[in-house]
Design a protein around this motif. Structure first.
Motif, mmCIF file in Angstrom:
data_model
loop_
_atom_site.group_PDB
_atom_site.id
_atom_site.type_symbol
_atom_site.label_atom_id
_atom_site.label_comp_id
_atom_site.label_asym_id
_atom_site.label_seq_id
_atom_site.Cartn_x
_atom_site.Cartn_y
_atom_site.Cartn_z
ATOM 1 N N HIS A 143 11.142 8.349 37.054
ATOM 2 C CA HIS A 143 11.459 8.432 35.628
ATOM 3 C C HIS A 143 10.239 8.117 34.743
ATOM 4 O O HIS A 143 9.994 8.782 33.741
ATOM 5 C CB HIS A 143 12.592 7.449 35.334
ATOM 6 C CG HIS A 143 13.029 7.416 33.907
ATOM 7 N ND1 HIS A 143 13.868 8.349 33.372
ATOM 8 C CD2 HIS A 143 12.742 6.555 32.902
ATOM 9 C CE1 HIS A 143 14.088 8.070 32.100
ATOM 10 N NE2 HIS A 143 13.409 6.980 31.789
ATOM 11 N N HIS A 180 8.113 10.481 32.023
ATOM 12 C CA HIS A 180 7.850 10.172 30.615
ATOM 13 C C HIS A 180 6.406 10.505 30.242
ATOM 14 O O HIS A 180 6.109 10.874 29.109
ATOM 15 C CB HIS A 180 8.079 8.680 30.348
ATOM 16 C CG HIS A 180 9.450 8.350 29.823
ATOM 17 N ND1 HIS A 180 9.993 8.959 28.723
ATOM 18 C CD2 HIS A 180 10.378 7.455 30.256
ATOM 19 C CE1 HIS A 180 11.202 8.460 28.491
ATOM 20 N NE2 HIS A 180 11.469 7.539 29.419
ATOM 21 N N SER A 195 10.415 1.669 25.615
ATOM 22 C CA SER A 195 11.785 2.096 25.333
ATOM 23 C C SER A 195 12.696 0.882 25.465
ATOM 24 O O SER A 195 12.221 -0.236 25.615
ATOM 25 C CB SER A 195 12.212 3.173 26.323
ATOM 26 O OG SER A 195 12.478 2.570 27.570
ATOM 27 N N HIS A 201 11.985 0.041 29.298
ATOM 28 C CA HIS A 201 10.652 -0.234 29.841
ATOM 29 C C HIS A 201 9.609 -0.485 28.758
ATOM 30 O O HIS A 201 9.722 0.014 27.651
ATOM 31 C CB HIS A 201 10.154 0.887 30.763
ATOM 32 C CG HIS A 201 10.901 2.173 30.631
ATOM 33 N ND1 HIS A 201 12.021 2.441 31.391
ATOM 34 C CD2 HIS A 201 10.732 3.245 29.829
ATOM 35 C CE1 HIS A 201 12.491 3.626 31.060
ATOM 36 N NE2 HIS A 201 11.739 4.146 30.114
ATOM 37 N N ASP A 240 14.808 9.830 26.569
ATOM 38 C CA ASP A 240 15.139 10.366 27.892
ATOM 39 C C ASP A 240 15.688 11.786 27.777
ATOM 40 O O ASP A 240 16.557 12.052 26.945
ATOM 41 C CB ASP A 240 16.172 9.471 28.580
ATOM 42 C CG ASP A 240 15.604 8.106 28.930
ATOM 43 O OD1 ASP A 240 14.362 7.947 28.839
ATOM 44 O OD2 ASP A 240 16.392 7.216 29.300
#
Ligand SMILES: [Zn+2]
Lengths: 217, 362
Positions: free
Chosen positions: B114, B118, B139, B142, B308
């Protein structure tokens, strides 16, 4: 007709192929924690055993639970996506009905699977093809009167002998039974429901109270 | 085909069901179904609510993406999916769908990371990623500084938050201010009308002995909450706009300062910023200023590609195909804590060896 049946609503990851006459290949593995990893290789194996490819399948049959959600969704998501990719219908069959069909009993009985948290998913049947109550989730002690004295099948029944003294096999659903049941119903012209999950419980979530004050009193 | 692979990507690590389609570095479709409204009254993402929503949204979202892109599933060169990190149950829905789709279509499957996705999504906006690239990912889930010399094989963590993610801090402060969930957009809006220098909130982990590239937002969050509570206790009105602006400034000041420092230290002349917080308007402005001053080229994708989405997964999947990386196997699992150092999850070839080893003893 070639039906691919699968069920991941119980600890079993189970797959079967049915050609309209009978089951031609099947696989069942019991591992409650690895549904996601086991399902697709099992489908691949079953197809190879029958010498067929997935695009020969004319319909998908998926066990709709009730069952612990995370595992249940693996089978339903797989079935939905196969339906999309292959352009074939996807039929839902209640997992408890599959167990009832495999139990092959004449008189009234109960199917109960393990719902964890000391509860069972259960329903009552008049015979192996006729369910007489909606699937429900309850503590065994709370339904003792409703199921008392009846024969019972499924892991939930085997787990709570106080409530289900006449419990016996089968313990888990098999896709072979699910496929036979679906094939029988489809041959009789019956419509099978869409493969939507039977969760029977609301998601665990609490609306937070006002935020916690950080300043010490 | 290898240069411009047509790849469909599926993302379900949190509360967005994302399906994107790319051709090489060209974005063809970015379909997203969000369950964010269902989580709002809980003040945060409820994993089971997200998982249920993914199951319902997946097939319609794949359909929508194919229509948007004007391609048929048969034309695809591969299917990519977020294998982790993220919410375990949510990831598993996407992984199940991607495996079934790839298997039914006879296409290779790529389980990808993931966080690397990004970073890779910026290829859809600004073309091929410079190598190396420094990436600041911020985010609700994270906050990390990552250095990548090849997005398909080499992502090195430089620093990360030691407590809350930056987006989490936005959510919590919004809750203290009674502004609702999610907090990022609403704080940004209020902050535009406030004074970022009104209140001097602390800058976490910026002391001389602190780790240079790590972040901490927990202390800031507590300081802001205390400040607000003190005002309320004194019966004074809370200057919401100034609090929002000053809090936001404290966050983006530290983020940009550390990111630019990392670029300078490593001699990297490109910084990309991704993740939901990259949509923050003040972060974009301050990062631009500081990068310009330091001679660093800043790359920030448009906000919809920062949050996302499936396009970012497709972008990384396409890169895997283009660079001939090994596909994943059919027993690919969702890994809620997949390390960032693993940009993808190739099929396990050791498997066969283990079996034959066992046979030696039988
Ligand atoms: Zn993310």
């Amino acid at each position: 007709m070639l039906l691919l049946a699968l069920d991941t609503a119980t600890p079993a990851v189970t797959v079967a192929l049915h050609d309209g006459r009978d089951v031609i290949a099947s696989s069942s593995q019991v591992d409650a924690r690895r549904h996601g990893e086991l399902l697709l290789p099992a489908i691949d194996r079953v197809l190879a055993e029958a010498g067929l490819r997935l695009d020969a399948v004319t319909g998908i049959v998926a066990g709709t639970g009730p069952g612990p959600y995370t595992g249940l969704r693996v089978g339903l998501m797989t079935a939905d996506t196969f339906g999309l990719a292959l352009g074939v219908p996807v039929h839902g069959v209640c997992t408890l009905d599959g167990l009832a069909y495999a139990a092959d009993l004449e008189g009234p009985f109960v199917v109960a699977t393990d719902a964890r948290r000391k509860e069972v998913y259960w329903a009552r049947y008049a015979d192996s093809r006729t369910r007489v109550t909606d699937p429900a989730v309850d503590r065994p002690a709370d339904i003792a009167e409703q199921v008392g004295g009846l024969p019972a099948v499924g892991a939930g029944a085997l787990l709570y002998p106080d409530t289900f003294p006449k419990a016996h096999e089968p313990e888990h659903v098999s896709a072979a039974a699910l496929a036979r049941l679906a094939a029988e119903k489809l041959a009789a012209g019956e419509e099978l429901p869409a493969p939507r999950p039977l969760y029977l419980r609301r998601p665990d979530a609490q609306v937070p109270k006002n935020y916690k004050v950080v300043t010490p009193k | 085909m290898a240069d411009e692979p047509l790849v469909l990507g599926i993302e379900t690590s949190c509360d967005e069901t994302g399906v994107g389609i790319v051709r090489g570095t060209t974005l063809l479709a970015d379909a997203v179904a969000s369950s964010v409204d269902e989580h709002a009254r809980f003040g945060g993402v409820v994993p089971e609510v997200a998982s249920r929503a993914h199951l319902e949204a997946m097939v319609p979202t794949i359909d929508r993406a194919l229509k948007e892109a004007g391609v048929t599933a048969r034309d695809l060169d591969g299917i990519a999916v977020t294998a982790g990190p993220g919410l375990a149950g949510a990831l598993l829905v996407g992984v199940s769908a991607a495996k079934a789709y790839a298997y039914a279509l006879g296409k290779p499957l790529y389980g990808v990371n993931h966080l690397a996705s990004h970073i890779c999504v910026d290829q859809l906006e600004h073309g091929a990623l410079p190598e190396p690239t420094m990436a600041l990912l911020v985010s609700g889930g994270h906050s990390s500084l990552l250095l990548s010399s090849d997005i398909t094989s080499d992502v090195r963590p430089m620093g990360a938050t030691i407590d809350d993610a930056a987006g989490e801090a936005f959510d919590k402060i919004a809750r203290v201010l009674n502004l609702g969930f999610p907090g990022g957009p609403v704080i940004d809006r209020y902050a535009k009308e406030g004074d970022p220098t009104a209140i001097a909130f602390p800058r976490g982990l910026t002391g001389p002995r602190d780790p240079v590239y790590d972040f901490s937002f927990s202390g800031l969050k507590t300081a802001v909450a205390r400040w607000i509570e003190a005002k309320r206790a004194a019966g004074e009105e809370v200057p919401v706009r100034d609090v929002a602006a000053s809090f936001q400034e404290a966050v983006v000041d530290v983020l940009t300062r550390k990111a630019v420092r990392a670029c300078k230290d490593e001699g990297v002349d490109h910084l990309m910023i991704g993740g939901g917080v990259a949509a923050n308007s003040r972060l974009r402005v301050l990062a631009q200023e500081r990068c310009e001053a330091a001679g660093i080229r800043l790359r920030v994708p448009r906000p919809k590609l920062c949050t996302d989405n499936g396009a970012m997964v497709a972008a990384l999947g396409a890169e895997m195909v283009a660079r001939n990386r090994a596909a994943s196997s059919w027993d690919l699992s969702a890994d809620s804590s997949l390390p960032v150092t693993e940009p993808h999850v190739p099929g396990d070839h050791d498997h066969v060896h283990e079996v034959s080893k066992e046979n030696l003893y039988s």
